[in-house]
Write a protein that holds these residues in place. Sequence first.
Motif, mmCIF file in Angstrom:
data_model
loop_
_atom_site.group_PDB
_atom_site.id
_atom_site.type_symbol
_atom_site.label_atom_id
_atom_site.label_comp_id
_atom_site.label_asym_id
_atom_site.label_seq_id
_atom_site.Cartn_x
_atom_site.Cartn_y
_atom_site.Cartn_z
ATOM 1 N N GLY A 117 -19.714 33.345 -84.313
ATOM 2 C CA GLY A 117 -20.525 33.849 -85.416
ATOM 3 C C GLY A 117 -21.802 33.074 -85.635
ATOM 4 O O GLY A 117 -22.670 33.515 -86.385
ATOM 5 N N ASP A 118 -21.926 31.888 -85.007
ATOM 6 C CA ASP A 118 -23.188 31.156 -85.058
ATOM 7 C C ASP A 118 -24.237 31.864 -84.210
ATOM 8 O O ASP A 118 -23.932 32.838 -83.499
ATOM 9 N N VAL A 119 -25.458 31.370 -84.241
ATOM 10 C CA VAL A 119 -26.542 31.905 -83.420
ATOM 11 C C VAL A 119 -27.211 30.748 -82.684
ATOM 12 O O VAL A 119 -27.453 29.686 -83.273
ATOM 13 N N PHE A 120 -27.503 30.949 -81.415
ATOM 14 C CA PHE A 120 -28.255 29.987 -80.611
ATOM 15 C C PHE A 120 -29.668 30.505 -80.442
ATOM 16 O O PHE A 120 -29.887 31.538 -79.833
ATOM 17 N N LEU A 121 -30.634 29.794 -81.035
ATOM 18 C CA LEU A 121 -32.044 30.121 -80.856
ATOM 19 C C LEU A 121 -32.559 29.265 -79.704
ATOM 20 O O LEU A 121 -32.739 28.052 -79.846
ATOM 21 N N ALA A 122 -32.755 29.877 -78.571
ATOM 22 C CA ALA A 122 -33.128 29.188 -77.336
ATOM 23 C C ALA A 122 -34.633 29.329 -77.117
ATOM 24 O O ALA A 122 -35.135 30.438 -76.934
ATOM 25 N N ILE A 123 -35.363 28.203 -77.142
ATOM 26 C CA ILE A 123 -36.816 28.240 -77.034
ATOM 27 C C ILE A 123 -37.239 27.709 -75.664
ATOM 28 O O ILE A 123 -36.924 26.578 -75.299
ATOM 29 N N SER A 124 -37.945 28.544 -74.928
ATOM 30 C CA SER A 124 -38.472 28.149 -73.617
ATOM 31 C C SER A 124 -39.711 28.985 -73.341
ATOM 32 O O SER A 124 -39.624 30.210 -73.254
ATOM 33 N N THR A 125 -40.855 28.338 -73.215
ATOM 34 C CA THR A 125 -42.090 29.104 -73.043
ATOM 35 C C THR A 125 -42.086 29.908 -71.748
ATOM 36 O O THR A 125 -42.660 30.984 -71.678
ATOM 37 N N SER A 126 -41.417 29.387 -70.727
ATOM 38 C CA SER A 126 -41.340 30.093 -69.439
ATOM 39 C C SER A 126 -40.134 31.010 -69.365
ATOM 40 O O SER A 126 -40.100 31.956 -68.566
ATOM 41 N N GLY A 127 -39.127 30.692 -70.162
ATOM 42 C CA GLY A 127 -37.861 31.414 -70.070
ATOM 43 C C GLY A 127 -36.989 30.925 -68.937
ATOM 44 O O GLY A 127 -35.944 31.530 -68.648
ATOM 45 N N ASN A 128 -37.362 29.825 -68.304
ATOM 46 C CA ASN A 128 -36.633 29.356 -67.126
ATOM 47 C C ASN A 128 -36.175 27.898 -67.230
ATOM 48 O O ASN A 128 -35.822 27.292 -66.209
ATOM 49 N N SER A 129 -36.171 27.331 -68.423
ATOM 50 C CA SER A 129 -35.735 25.950 -68.587
ATOM 51 C C SER A 129 -34.247 25.835 -68.256
ATOM 52 O O SER A 129 -33.410 26.508 -68.862
ATOM 53 N N ARG A 130 -33.917 24.960 -67.320
ATOM 54 C CA ARG A 130 -32.544 24.888 -66.832
ATOM 55 C C ARG A 130 -31.553 24.506 -67.932
ATOM 56 O O ARG A 130 -30.469 25.093 -68.039
ATOM 57 N N ASN A 131 -31.921 23.501 -68.735
ATOM 58 C CA ASN A 131 -30.949 23.058 -69.738
ATOM 59 C C ASN A 131 -30.720 24.118 -70.816
ATOM 60 O O ASN A 131 -29.639 24.186 -71.408
ATOM 61 N N ILE A 132 -31.722 24.942 -71.064
ATOM 62 C CA ILE A 132 -31.557 26.067 -71.995
ATOM 63 C C ILE A 132 -30.657 27.133 -71.378
ATOM 64 O O ILE A 132 -29.711 27.623 -72.001
ATOM 65 N N LEU A 133 -30.929 27.489 -70.147
ATOM 66 C CA LEU A 133 -30.169 28.551 -69.482
ATOM 67 C C LEU A 133 -28.705 28.178 -69.297
ATOM 68 O O LEU A 133 -27.819 29.029 -69.403
ATOM 69 N N HIS A 134 -28.422 26.893 -69.021
ATOM 70 C CA HIS A 134 -27.031 26.472 -68.865
ATOM 71 C C HIS A 134 -26.248 26.593 -70.171
ATOM 72 O O HIS A 134 -25.018 26.744 -70.156
ATOM 73 N N ALA A 135 -26.949 26.529 -71.294
ATOM 74 C CA ALA A 135 -26.272 26.611 -72.592
ATOM 75 C C ALA A 135 -25.898 28.042 -72.966
ATOM 76 O O ALA A 135 -24.976 28.246 -73.768
ATOM 77 N N VAL A 136 -26.589 29.021 -72.400
ATOM 78 C CA VAL A 136 -26.385 30.417 -72.804
ATOM 79 C C VAL A 136 -24.969 30.907 -72.522
ATOM 80 O O VAL A 136 -24.327 31.473 -73.423
ATOM 81 N N PRO A 137 -24.410 30.729 -71.310
ATOM 82 C CA PRO A 137 -23.055 31.230 -71.095
ATOM 83 C C PRO A 137 -22.002 30.536 -71.957
ATOM 84 O O PRO A 137 -20.985 31.148 -72.309
ATOM 85 N N VAL A 138 -22.246 29.274 -72.304
ATOM 86 C CA VAL A 138 -21.320 28.579 -73.200
ATOM 87 C C VAL A 138 -21.344 29.256 -74.569
ATOM 88 O O VAL A 138 -20.300 29.505 -75.182
#
Length: 215
Positions: free
Chosen positions: A135-156
Motif C-alpha cells: 500500500g506504500d508508494v515508491f517515487l523513483a526519480i531518474s532523469t534518464s530512466g536508466n539508473s541501475r540502483n533505481i531500477l533494481h528497487a522496482v521489482p522489490v
Amino acid sequence: MEKKILKIIDNLIERYPALGVCREDIISAYEIMKECYDNDGKLLIAGNGGSCADADHIVGELMKTFVKRRPVSEEFKQELIKASPDEGEVLATKLGYSLMALSLSNQQTLNTAFSNDVDGDYIYAQQILGYGRRGDVFLAISTSGNSRNILHAVPVAKALGIKVIGLTGKDGGRLKGVSDTAIVAPADETYKVQEYHLPIYHALCLMLEETYFEV
C-alpha cells in the motif's frame, strides 16, 4: 476530481506550457499517492545526484507545512497537555500534521555500509525491502530512466505490493516501462529535466496538501 485540484494542474501548465504533455500522468501520480495516504501508507522516494536532493526536498514539503497550516486537532492538543502540562500547549502550536514520506537517498550510514559490504547498485532495493509495506508508494526519480540502483528497487516494490511512480525525462528510459505511471519531463538534457521536475513535484505536494488540510 475536485476543481481545486484541477486548478493546481492548470496553473502549473499555464506557467510551464511544455508540461501539458504530462497532465494526465501527473493526475495519475496524484491519484496513486492519494490512495496511499487514504490508507495510512507512506511515500518512499529515491534518486541520485540532483534527484537525491529532490527526494529530500519532497520530504520537506510533505512532512511539514508547505503552503497551508496543518494544525493538530483539539483532541490531540488535550492529549499533549495531559502528557506535559508545562509544554503541551506550546507543542500544540508548534507542531503540524504530516504526510508520511521518507527519502531513501538520505540514509547515508545504511547506504555506505551496504555499498561497502554488499553492492551499491542495490541500496534502494534493500531499503524498499526494509521500509516498504503493502500500500506504500515508491517515487523513483531518474532523469534518464536508466539508473541501475533505481531500477533494481522496482521489482522489490512490486513484490511487496507497492506501486511505483517514475519521475523521469528524455524518452523515459527503462523506468517508464516498469512504473505504474511515469511522468516524463519533456527535455533531453539532465539539468533541463531537473528544472521541470521541481514544479511537477511542487504541484503534486500542493494537490495533496489541498486534499488533506483545510486551513
